[in-house]
Design an enzyme around this catalytic site. Structure first.
Site, short mmCIF file in Angstrom:
data_model
loop_
_atom_site.label_atom_id
_atom_site.label_comp_id
_atom_site.label_asym_id
_atom_site.label_seq_id
_atom_site.Cartn_x
_atom_site.Cartn_y
_atom_site.Cartn_z
N LYS A 78 0.85 -1.20 0.00
CA LYS A 78 0.00 0.00 0.00
C LYS A 78 0.88 1.25 0.00
O LYS A 78 1.94 1.26 0.64
CB LYS A 78 -0.91 -0.04 1.23
CG LYS A 78 -2.03 0.98 1.25
CD LYS A 78 -2.91 0.78 2.49
CE LYS A 78 -4.04 1.80 2.57
NZ LYS A 78 -4.93 1.58 3.72
N SER A 153 -9.80 1.52 2.57
CA SER A 153 -8.89 2.31 1.76
C SER A 153 -7.84 1.48 1.03
O SER A 153 -7.28 1.96 0.05
CB SER A 153 -8.21 3.35 2.65
OG SER A 153 -7.40 2.71 3.61
N SER A 177 -10.11 -0.87 6.76
CA SER A 177 -9.47 -0.63 5.46
C SER A 177 -8.72 -1.82 4.86
O SER A 177 -8.31 -1.75 3.71
CB SER A 177 -8.53 0.57 5.54
OG SER A 177 -9.26 1.77 5.50
#
Lengths: 470, 112
Positions: A78, A153, A177
């Site tokens: 990420k 996310s 997330s």
């Protein structure tokens, strides 16, 4: 080699160790898939240029007989987790060209095993959102239906695994997330115990809530990554060691807080899916118990008070002076305001301002003070519940992946987190398991299992049986 | 109680964020609807009726060894200030990220 699309980390390990598959060949398979699909799906913000070189290094380690569980395994990371010398932007304009000056502990532990990072994945800006629609660099489309979001996310991380663009991925989970995008893409997502994985090198959003976790195709794969990245770290004073104790109990009791399914805005499919999963768990021999978590209906409100409060503090560091975007102004104050005004997207600005309001003198007691009391109470209720049952079952989300652009207001987006935030508030581990499909749109659904602190093993044990692994 | 446009401007000012004029009104509406939702917290009545002086920063201590933390206790997280990084190890990388620099120093506008 089309059979590579069915690979898991476990299977790849066997093939790499038996020399049926080379690390370079494996890396090339994923690079080609990324090349084919990334333009349409917008999963990776950047594919690293040293992938093949690192794969060659990994092959040498394998050839020398020194392979660890993740040596030569291609992973995605990420965009809010740092690797020294590589860009990490948190999908924000304010950090668009920022290059990390140190490496996150979780990433370092993977690099130490010669795992291969393919590239950095798209996300909601600073991990604020549940769909990657808040990315400054465009939405990530769901590989299973490109008209829908991949969740967030950590949407890019989930999509990379679902789209065979990586074998596993790191995400971060502040209120769901990791679990929500995993559920939207039909993958497994683990939010570990707070503190079990070091936050050093993870860009801070809500420091009392944040944790790094894996997104994978199987529970066994999530377990492999978790066991590699966990552990106390001198660079994170909140980090703890988790003992890998053997499970003593054989017949776990699973609690279902049926009362939370009565809330508004929960799809009929989602409720039906819980009945189906209860049936399956009973068939596997688990005892199911109806439990009560009296104040869990306040968990989402607690979260949307505590989180923006922490966001407004954490994001104060982006000032246009030390690093990142700097916009010229007449004086220092103007540089701050212009850099932050232009650098942050609308959701980041909204949460900073909301947090500033919540923490301001006149409102502190009625929001933050109350939220901290409720947080404590909810934690106590979970503690009581875990005295009676070993795991708690809920849906991961109230509905499956939505159409891109479908949710118009911030609050509509926030309601997607209703089942996931409690684990962050309490700090306990939780896993999302892919189970069932929505009958209205054929998108995957997920169920969530939570266990008491440091008892990830319970989640792995039940999860593997539930998904028929091994 | 609705949030006014003036309050939004004041908050943005405190947060050091320039907000486009046209966004002020929509932000006020959005803040209203979010606050309207989270205000259910104000109906929460704690048994103790008071927040501990030091609310737990880390609510992870459900297990026995951390139970003090969970009760709102405070843990010493300070470490000895020793074993610094080798001098110069990060200097170039940090300098590289400065938006404005001069002769190896970070350049800022005058403050006074």
């Amino acid at each position: 080699m089309s059979e590579l699309s069915n690979l898991t980390i476990q299977k790849a390990r066997t093939l790499l160790d038996s020399k049926e598959l080379g690390a370079v060949e494996l890396a090339k398979f994923y690079l080609e898939n990324i090349n084919d699909k990334n333009k349409e799906l917008n999963v990776f913000l950047e594919v690293y240029d040293d992938v093949l070189k690192n794969a060659e290094e990994a092959q040498k380690v394998i050839d020398a007989g020194g392979a660890g569980e993740l040596t030569g395994i291609p992973l995605a990371i990420k965009d809010n987790i740092l690797i020294r010398g590589k860009k990490a932007s948190s999908a924000s304009k304010i950090l668009e060209n920022y290059r990390a000056i140190y490496t996150a502990t979780a990433a370092q532990k993977l690099l130490d095993q010669n795992a291969i990072f393919l590239g950095r994945t798209n996300m909601d800006e600073f991990a604020m959102g549940g769909s990657t629609e808040n990315s400054a660099f465009g939405v990530t489309k769901n590989p299973l239906d490109p008209t829908r979001v991949s969740g967030g996310s950590s949407g890019g991380s989930a999509a990379s695994v679902a789209g065979n663009m990586a074998l596993g991925a790191l995400g971060s989970d502040t209120g769901g997330s990791v679990r929500e995008p995993a559920s939207f893409c039909g993958m497994v997502g683990l939010k570990p115990t707070y503190g079990s994985v070091s936050r050093y090198g993870l860009m801070a959003m809500g420091s009392s809530l944040d944790v790094i976790g894996p997104i994978t195709k199987t529970v066994s794969d999530a377990e492999i990554i978790f066991n590699t990245i966990k552990g106390k770290d001198k660079m994170d004073s909140t980090s703890i060691d988790i003992e890998n104790s053997k499970l003593k109990i054989e017949n776990f009791k699973i609690g279902v807080p049926y009362h939370i399914l009565d809330g508004d805005g929960i799809d009929a499919d989602t409720k039906k899916n819980i009945e189906e999963s209860v049936k399956k768990l009973k068939n596997l021999g688990y005892e199911i118990q109806d439990i009560s978590l009296p104040n869990i209906d306040k968990a989402l409100a607690v979260y949307y008070i505590v989180m923006p409060a922490e966001v407004s503090s954490n994001l104060a560091r982006f000032d246009g002076i030390k690093y990142g975007l700097s916009v010229e102004g007449e004086n220092l104050l103007e540089v701050y305001k212009k850099s932050r005004g232009e650098g942050f997207g609308s959701e980041a600005r909204r949460r900073i301002i909301l947090g500033t309001y919540i923490l301001s003198a006149g409102y502190y007691d009625s929001y933050y003070g109350k939220a901290m009391q409720a947080r404590k109470k909810i934690s106590e209720e979970f503690k009581d519940a875990f005295g009676k049952v070993d795991a708690i079952l809920t849906p991961t989300t109230p509905f499956p992946a939505w159409k891109i652009g479908e949710k118009k207001t911030p609050l509509e987006n926030y309601l997607a987190d209703v089942f996931t935030v409690a684990a962050n508030i309490v700090g306990c581990p939780a896993i999302s398991l892919p189970f069932g499909l929505s009958r209205t749109n054929n998108m995957p659904l997920g169920v969530q299992l939570m266990s008491s602190h440091s008892n990830e093993n319970i989640l792995f044990e039940i999860g593997k049986k539930f998904l028929n692994e091994n | 109680m609705a949030i006014t446009k003036e309050e939004i401007i004041k908050l943005a000012d405190l947060a050091r964020i320039e907000i486009p004029e046209k966004e002020v009104e929509s932000l006020a509406h959005e803040m209203d609807s979010i606050l309207d939702y989270v205000k259910i917290i104000q109906n929460f009545h704690s048994d103790e009726n008071e927040v501990s002086e030091n609310p737990p920063l880390v609510v992870r201590g459900l297990e026995s060894e951390n139970v003090e933390l969970f009760k709102g206790g405070v843990m010493n997280v300070f470490r000895e200030d020793q074993n610094p990084n080798e001098s110069g190890n990060y200097t170039d990388d940090v300098l590289r990220e400065f938006p404005n620099k001069e002769n190896g120093y970070l350049k800022v506008k005058k403050i006074l």
